[in-house]
Scaffold this active site. Sequence first.
Site, PDB file in Angstrom:
ATOM      1  N   CYS A  55       0.823  -1.217   0.000  1.00 55.98           N
ATOM      2  CA  CYS A  55       0.000   0.000   0.000  1.00 55.98           C
ATOM      3  C   CYS A  55       0.853   1.260   0.000  1.00 55.98           C
ATOM      4  O   CYS A  55       0.341   2.356  -0.225  1.00 55.98           O
ATOM      5  CB  CYS A  55      -0.909   0.031   1.219  1.00 55.98           C
ATOM      6  SG  CYS A  55      -2.055  -1.336   1.266  1.00 55.98           S
ATOM      7  N   HIS A  64      -2.660   6.635   5.270  1.00 53.31           N
ATOM      8  CA  HIS A  64      -3.234   5.481   4.569  1.00 53.31           C
ATOM      9  C   HIS A  64      -4.541   5.109   5.269  1.00 53.31           C
ATOM     10  O   HIS A  64      -4.565   4.931   6.489  1.00 53.31           O
ATOM     11  CB  HIS A  64      -2.229   4.330   4.613  1.00 53.31           C
ATOM     12  CG  HIS A  64      -2.754   3.062   4.030  1.00 53.31           C
ATOM     13  ND1 HIS A  64      -3.603   3.043   2.938  1.00 53.31           N
ATOM     14  CD2 HIS A  64      -2.551   1.761   4.372  1.00 53.31           C
ATOM     15  CE1 HIS A  64      -3.894   1.792   2.645  1.00 53.31           C
ATOM     16  NE2 HIS A  64      -3.277   1.001   3.495  1.00 53.31           N
ATOM     17  N   ASN A  71     -10.408   0.487   2.640  1.00 47.05           N
ATOM     18  CA  ASN A  71      -8.967   0.552   2.393  1.00 47.05           C
ATOM     19  C   ASN A  71      -8.739   0.336   0.896  1.00 47.05           C
ATOM     20  O   ASN A  71      -8.890  -0.781   0.400  1.00 47.05           O
ATOM     21  CB  ASN A  71      -8.270  -0.529   3.226  1.00 47.05           C
ATOM     22  CG  ASN A  71      -6.766  -0.619   2.946  1.00 47.05           C
ATOM     23  OD1 ASN A  71      -6.256   0.015   2.026  1.00 47.05           O
ATOM     24  ND2 ASN A  71      -6.078  -1.417   3.735  1.00 47.05           N
TER      25      ASN A  71
END
Length: 329
Positions: A113, A256, A286
């Site tokens: 990520c 994030h 997410n």
Amino acid sequence: GLGVAVLGSGMAVPGKVVTNQDLEKMVDTSDQWIVERTGIRTRFVAEEGVLTSDISEEASRMALERAGISPEDLDLILVGTNSPDTLFPSVAAKLQGRLGAVKAGAADVQSGCTGSLYALAMGASFVASGVFKYILVVGAEVLSRLVDWNDRNTCVLFGDGAGAVVLGPARDEGLSGRVLGFSLKADGAKHDLITLMGGLVEHPASHETVDQGLHWVKMKGNDVFKFVNREIPPFLDGFLGEMGFAPGDVSSWVFHQANWRIMEGVLRRLGVPEERAVVNLDKYGNTSCASIMMALHEAIVSGRIRKGDKVVISSFGAGMTYGAMLMEF
Ligand code: ACO
């Protein structure tokens, strides 16, 4: 600063909203569990046939328009993704062709990520060095195709989406985020915390790898949670300190968007009020590499980020990798 700034941003999500109530019908979970443990309420899931390159293109066109840059001006296209249409060609190469970015090079950046933050830092360095002038950086995912929709440990967390920015020489007019600095880190000893193993060199695709579900995302969620809570607060404190700033100087934190409890815990350890976190994971879940890019875009267009604000972008992901970038708008 490095003389490089975010000149424009954009985002795109595919059409179908999946609610926690929808997920209750698919796996043994509840809206209450998902909201309390993560803060996620809905996520977007790409319809059949919609690809990472498709939503990347939509987000990129918006970013280019808002920056006032045409595709022919681009010197490089970098795409952070963990769910490319194909392993090769890259999403970036397809995007280069579709945008008609005739003089631009193109590459995907894969670093969990954190890939889009790595791509931002690489792009900023190319512009700062004077080697390139305009760079398109994208974070995009259709992770919904790579999760096991029978695995409640992962399928409730992720969503699809894309965010993009155009980097170029800093301008005085308008709202542009000047890059003051960044830090990129990795702890590769923890490579087993988030994985997608199947179909490549270590586990070539076979009936067995499919039976074992190795083509799906596997995550030791609680170990990730503990890793991030332990490592990220001192890392951010040290990073800002080296730049001559304290956590209290930062107006907005673009984390994030993995889990609200993680963001809240990190800010508490830094002694920063939780309202300083930019949060959109309730809507999008997410979205991996797209998450910091979409959150930054929404914070800019909503007017939350104002001229003079200092903004930290910080991400973490498979690898384990993590990092941060400080901007001044
Ligand atoms: N619904 C109901 N129960 C669930 C669900 C669900 N969707 N998922 C797990 N559970 C259960 C577990 O089975 C476990 O049950 P047990 O106690 O009977 O064994 C219980 O809930 C608690 O599980 P934990 O994993 O300990 O729960 P935790 O509080 O750690 O929350 C979560 C799980 C939300 C995954 C959290 O650990 C987290 O957010 N971790 C970070 C993950 C992350 O950020 N990943 C992104 C990395 S980015 C990338 O590179 C892709």
